[in-house]
Design a protein around this motif. Sequence first.
Motif, PDB file in Angstrom:
ATOM      1  N   CYS A 178       0.678  -1.006   0.040  1.00  0.00           N
ATOM      2  CA  CYS A 178       0.114  -0.167  -0.014  1.00  0.00           C
ATOM      3  C   CYS A 178       0.713   1.111   0.002  1.00  0.00           C
ATOM      4  O   CYS A 178       1.833   1.222   0.868  1.00  0.00           O
ATOM      5  CB  CYS A 178      -0.829  -0.001   1.451  1.00  0.00           C
ATOM      6  SG  CYS A 178      -2.025   1.289   1.259  1.00  0.00           S
ATOM      7  N   HIS A 206       0.131   3.994   1.045  1.00  0.00           N
ATOM      8  CA  HIS A 206      -0.213   4.970   2.233  1.00  0.00           C
ATOM      9  C   HIS A 206       1.081   4.879   3.396  1.00  0.00           C
ATOM     10  O   HIS A 206       1.887   5.591   3.292  1.00  0.00           O
ATOM     11  CB  HIS A 206      -1.484   4.861   2.859  1.00  0.00           C
ATOM     12  CG  HIS A 206      -2.009   5.670   4.057  1.00  0.00           C
ATOM     13  ND1 HIS A 206      -2.434   5.006   5.105  1.00  0.00           N
ATOM     14  CD2 HIS A 206      -1.741   6.835   4.071  1.00  0.00           C
ATOM     15  CE1 HIS A 206      -2.480   5.984   6.098  1.00  0.00           C
ATOM     16  NE2 HIS A 206      -2.083   6.779   5.489  1.00  0.00           N
ATOM     17  N   GLN A 207       1.037   3.443   3.953  1.00  0.00           N
ATOM     18  CA  GLN A 207       1.883   3.530   4.981  1.00  0.00           C
ATOM     19  C   GLN A 207       2.573   2.039   4.680  1.00  0.00           C
ATOM     20  O   GLN A 207       3.002   1.368   5.767  1.00  0.00           O
ATOM     21  CB  GLN A 207       1.379   3.721   6.336  1.00  0.00           C
ATOM     22  CG  GLN A 207       1.158   5.230   6.659  1.00  0.00           C
ATOM     23  CD  GLN A 207       0.926   5.480   8.028  1.00  0.00           C
ATOM     24  OE1 GLN A 207       0.741   4.486   8.915  1.00  0.00           O
ATOM     25  NE2 GLN A 207       0.477   6.559   8.394  1.00  0.00           N
ATOM     26  N   CYS A 254      -6.762  -2.175   1.089  1.00  0.00           N
ATOM     27  CA  CYS A 254      -5.802  -2.286   2.251  1.00  0.00           C
ATOM     28  C   CYS A 254      -6.814  -2.132   3.711  1.00  0.00           C
ATOM     29  O   CYS A 254      -7.223  -1.020   3.710  1.00  0.00           O
ATOM     30  CB  CYS A 254      -4.542  -1.318   2.229  1.00  0.00           C
ATOM     31  SG  CYS A 254      -3.609  -1.217   3.531  1.00  0.00           S
ATOM     32  N   HIS A 281      -5.883   1.216   6.940  1.00  0.00           N
ATOM     33  CA  HIS A 281      -6.687   2.290   7.146  1.00  0.00           C
ATOM     34  C   HIS A 281      -7.725   2.380   6.211  1.00  0.00           C
ATOM     35  O   HIS A 281      -8.215   3.510   5.913  1.00  0.00           O
ATOM     36  CB  HIS A 281      -5.520   3.445   7.014  1.00  0.00           C
ATOM     37  CG  HIS A 281      -4.453   3.431   7.996  1.00  0.00           C
ATOM     38  ND1 HIS A 281      -3.290   2.814   7.453  1.00  0.00           N
ATOM     39  CD2 HIS A 281      -4.244   3.497   9.156  1.00  0.00           C
ATOM     40  CE1 HIS A 281      -2.245   2.795   8.257  1.00  0.00           C
ATOM     41  NE2 HIS A 281      -2.852   3.004   9.480  1.00  0.00           N
ATOM     42  N   SER A 306      -7.835   2.280   2.558  1.00  0.00           N
ATOM     43  CA  SER A 306      -7.424   2.474   1.027  1.00  0.00           C
ATOM     44  C   SER A 306      -7.924   1.471   0.404  1.00  0.00           C
ATOM     45  O   SER A 306      -7.730   0.222   0.294  1.00  0.00           O
ATOM     46  CB  SER A 306      -5.771   2.701   0.716  1.00  0.00           C
ATOM     47  OG  SER A 306      -5.467   4.026   1.557  1.00  0.00           O
TER      48      SER A 306
HETATM   49  S1  FES Z   1      -1.175   1.523   4.844  1.00  0.00           S
HETATM   50 FE1  FES Z   1      -2.646   0.962   3.651  1.00  0.00          FE
HETATM   51  S2  FES Z   1      -4.467   2.125   4.027  1.00  0.00           S
HETATM   52 FE2  FES Z   1      -2.768   2.906   5.534  1.00  0.00          FE
END
Ligand code: FES
Length: 136
Positions: free
Chosen positions: A81, A83-84, A98, A101, A103
Motif C-alpha cells: 500500500c 499509504h503506509q 488495504c 486504514h 485505502s
Molecule cells: S497502509 Fe494501507 S491504508 Fe494505510
Amino acid sequence: MTNGPTRRTILIATGATGAAALVASCGDSGGTGDSAPSLSPGQELATTSDIPVGGGTIFKNEEVVVTQPKDGEFKAFSAICTHQRCTVANVSDGTINCTCHGSKFNITDGSVANPPATRPLPEKKITVDGNSIRLA
Ligand code: FES
C-alpha cells in the motif's frame, strides 16, 4: 667528559605468529535462499486460473497482486500500500483493499479508489505465456 653512550634500542618486530590468522570457515555455501521476498524475473508466479475474472489474487511473499479486470486481461501491481506500506489484504468489488486504514485501489490500473492513500499502486510487468503468469 663523556657523552653518554649511545644507546640503541633495537626493536625487533617479531612477526605475529601467522598461523593464528588462519580461520577456517565452514565450507557449506550451497544455500538455496528460498526465503527471498522477491521472485526472479521469468519465474512462474501463478497460472491464469488462479486469478478470478473481475478480481485478483495477492501473492504476499512476492509482494505482488495480479488482477484480471476482464476475461483474459491480466494486470499486476505492487501489493504494498502506498499509504503506509501495509501489504494489501484482499481484492473485492473491483478494488484491491488495504485494511490498515481503508485505502482501495482499482484493479484495472492500480489508481486510488478510496483514500487515505493518494498514490496508485505501482504496476509490475508480467507476461502471460499460455496459462502461466510470470514476472517480466
Ligand atoms: S497502509 Fe494501507 S491504508 Fe494505510
